[in-house]
Design a protein around this motif. Structure first.
Motif, PDB file in Angstrom:
ATOM      1  N   ALA A 341     -31.904  -0.368 -19.703  1.00  0.00           N
ATOM      2  CA  ALA A 341     -33.289  -0.839 -19.810  1.00  0.00           C
ATOM      3  C   ALA A 341     -34.036  -0.632 -18.507  1.00  0.00           C
ATOM      4  O   ALA A 341     -35.229  -0.317 -18.497  1.00  0.00           O
ATOM      5  CB  ALA A 341     -33.298  -2.312 -20.208  1.00  0.00           C
ATOM      6  N   SER A 342     -33.313  -0.793 -17.379  1.00  0.00           N
ATOM      7  CA  SER A 342     -33.939  -0.568 -16.072  1.00  0.00           C
ATOM      8  C   SER A 342     -34.410   0.877 -15.934  1.00  0.00           C
ATOM      9  O   SER A 342     -35.506   1.147 -15.428  1.00  0.00           O
ATOM     10  CB  SER A 342     -32.934  -0.905 -14.970  1.00  0.00           C
ATOM     11  OG  SER A 342     -33.425  -0.560 -13.694  1.00  0.00           O
ATOM     12  N   LYS A 343     -33.614   1.813 -16.427  1.00  0.00           N
ATOM     13  CA  LYS A 343     -34.020   3.222 -16.379  1.00  0.00           C
ATOM     14  C   LYS A 343     -35.216   3.474 -17.305  1.00  0.00           C
ATOM     15  O   LYS A 343     -36.130   4.242 -16.971  1.00  0.00           O
ATOM     16  CB  LYS A 343     -32.848   4.125 -16.775  1.00  0.00           C
ATOM     17  CG  LYS A 343     -31.740   4.189 -15.736  1.00  0.00           C
ATOM     18  CD  LYS A 343     -30.713   5.237 -16.090  1.00  0.00           C
ATOM     19  CE  LYS A 343     -29.626   5.327 -15.030  1.00  0.00           C
ATOM     20  NZ  LYS A 343     -30.124   5.776 -13.713  1.00  0.00           N
ATOM     21  N   ALA A 344     -35.225   2.830 -18.466  1.00  0.00           N
ATOM     22  CA  ALA A 344     -36.339   3.006 -19.403  1.00  0.00           C
ATOM     23  C   ALA A 344     -37.639   2.490 -18.805  1.00  0.00           C
ATOM     24  O   ALA A 344     -38.688   3.143 -18.905  1.00  0.00           O
ATOM     25  CB  ALA A 344     -36.032   2.279 -20.711  1.00  0.00           C
ATOM     26  N   VAL A 345     -37.591   1.335 -18.186  1.00  0.00           N
ATOM     27  CA  VAL A 345     -38.789   0.725 -17.598  1.00  0.00           C
ATOM     28  C   VAL A 345     -39.319   1.551 -16.433  1.00  0.00           C
ATOM     29  O   VAL A 345     -40.532   1.653 -16.216  1.00  0.00           O
ATOM     30  CB  VAL A 345     -38.467  -0.724 -17.136  1.00  0.00           C
ATOM     31  CG1 VAL A 345     -39.589  -1.271 -16.261  1.00  0.00           C
ATOM     32  CG2 VAL A 345     -38.242  -1.618 -18.337  1.00  0.00           C
TER      33      VAL A 345
END
Length: 452
Positions: A341-345
């Motif tokens: 999720a950190s990479k997506a954000v």
């Protein structure tokens, strides 16, 4: 008073001669006086010190620790006994290299001995301030060379540091956090641990192999391995890591928990770079990451742990993405999702797409359920703020599958393979992973359509 004395003497053996009656009364009066609570030594007061210490030979260390709680006077006698040459020989066993005992698992007898010794010293020093307790205990243990970070010439074949660890665990069990902070600082001062850590995290990986090994063994055997509660393990791991910047934390985590050689025990720095790694080599790292992510590790936020995982994946250089994926799977659902999720954000959709493909590949190789990878991708899709970003990510997943299959097909068709070449096997796993992944996507889609 006379009648009382006679009554108390009635339980003594009958005297042979009548003429000894006066002596009998005198003897009984002496026993009666000693039974008064004026002396906390009780009947031990009548014994010479040498006889008292001889009696201790017939007691186990755990029994001696129970005896120390009788009174302060007894406790003081035991403290003096521990400092004598005979007490040292009895209590400070040092056969750390002779661990093959009949009917015992490796080193279990001596480990149990030092666990009991920790309890004995805990009880004997109960009334002392923490600082004085630690000084006294250091004085007692200072001659045991195998308890020192650099003390043993063959640390891989020695249980000295493990004995020191179980001793400390038994000694400080139940102490509050402030006291445990003092213990850690005291140990750092004695072992010069901060300077040695500074050396191994600053120099080129592998250039101080012996020191890396000693730091690893000291941290694991003395500070980390013997706790039963995860909160305690998290506390001590935090003490080891937190003083350092994130990049050094990642290096230190790899030194303590990373893969080692089965031949000499030294840290293998190239393992994550040169090829796919098995689960056993990554389990220690994954368990440490889970420990820091748990609620018990109050000093770590989710962002801290994710940043640490990100930093770890380039120690000493960038890992193979398959090894990244395997570490995330072993670290558990929460950490894996938070990392993705950190990479997506942060707009790293291409990296994320490649990671999803390797998650599917690891599921295929290690026999995990493929629907887990599909559901994780579905969950991550909800993090993207716009449909356009989500579509770019999904297209990236398909493109990654295609490019990886084509690259491996070209390698296989080129021929010239030696016995160690695994290109065809890799292609087999990748094609199977792609088929299983898309099968689960279809199942998920059809289930969604039928429920609508």
């Amino acid at each position: 008073m006379t009648s009382t004395a006679r009554t108390s003497c009635a339980s003594l053996p009958n005297q042979k001669y009548r003429g000894s009656r006066h002596h009998s009364r005198q003897s009984c009066n002496t026993v009666d006086t000693d039974s008064q609570p004026q002396s906390t030594l009780g009947y031990f007061k009548t014994l010479p010190l040498e006889i008292f210490q001889m009696l201790l030979r017939y007691l186990s260390v755990r029994d001696i620790s129970m005896l120390s709680m009788v009174s302060k006077a007894i406790s003081n006698l035991l403290i003096n006994y521990i400092s004598t040459p005979s007490g040292n020989r009895r209590l400070l066993l040092q056969d750390f290299h002779n661990i093959e005992l009949p009917g015992k698992r490796e080193g279990s007898h001596i480990l149990e001995h030092y666990k009991s010794l920790g309890l004995l010293l805990k009880r004997c020093t109960l009334l002392l301030p923490t600082k004085d307790r630690l000084k006294y205990i250091h004085k007692v243990l200072s001659e045991v060379s195998c308890f020192k970070l650099n003390g043993c010439p063959s640390p891989l074949h020695c249980v000295g540091l493990q004995c020191y660890g179980v001793f400390l665990q038994s000694l400080i069990a139940g102490w509050d956090e402030l006291e445990c902070h003092r213990v850690f600082n005291f140990l750092c001062e004695l072992s010069n641990l901060p300077r040695k850590v500074q050396t191994v995290v600053s120099c080129k990986p592998g250039s101080a192999r012996k020191l890396e090994l000693r730091v690893r063994l000291f941290c694991r055997s003395v500070l980390l391995n013997h706790w039963t509660h995860r909160s305690d393990s998290a506390f001590w791991l935090t003490r080891i890591l937190k003083p350092w910047p994130m990049v050094n934390q990642a290096r230190l985590l790899y030194i303590i928990f990373g893969p080692v050689s089965s031949l000499d025990g030294h840290v293998v720095w190239q393992k994550m770079i040169e090829g796919p790694t098995d689960e056993a080599s990554m389990k220690g790292l994954a368990d440490a990451i889970k420990l820091l992510y748990d609620a018990e590790a109050r000093e770590w936020t989710a962002d801290d742990v994710i940043s640490l995982v990100d930093e770890l994946s380039v120690v000493p250089r960038e890992w193979l993405l398959e090894n990244n994926a395997r570490l995330l799977i072993l670290s558990g659902n929460n950490i894996c999702f938070t990392f993705m999720a950190s990479k997506a954000v942060n707009g790293r959709a291409v990296e994320l797409a490649r990671l999803v493909v390797f998650l599917a590949l690891v599921c295929e190789k290690d026999l995990y359920c493929m629907d887990w990878a599909v559901k994780m991708m579905q969950k991550v899709c909800k993090v993207f703020s716009t449909p356009g970003e989500r579509n770019v990510f999904l297209q990236g997943v398909e493109n990654t599958f295609v490019h990886m299959v084509m690259d491996l097909v070209q390698v296989v068709l080129a021929g010239n393979h030696n016995e160690e070449d695994s290109s065809f096997l890799n292609l087999f796993h990748l094609v199977n992973a792609q088929a299983s992944f898309h099968k689960e996507v279809l199942y998920l889609t059809m289930r969604g359509s039928s429920s609508a």
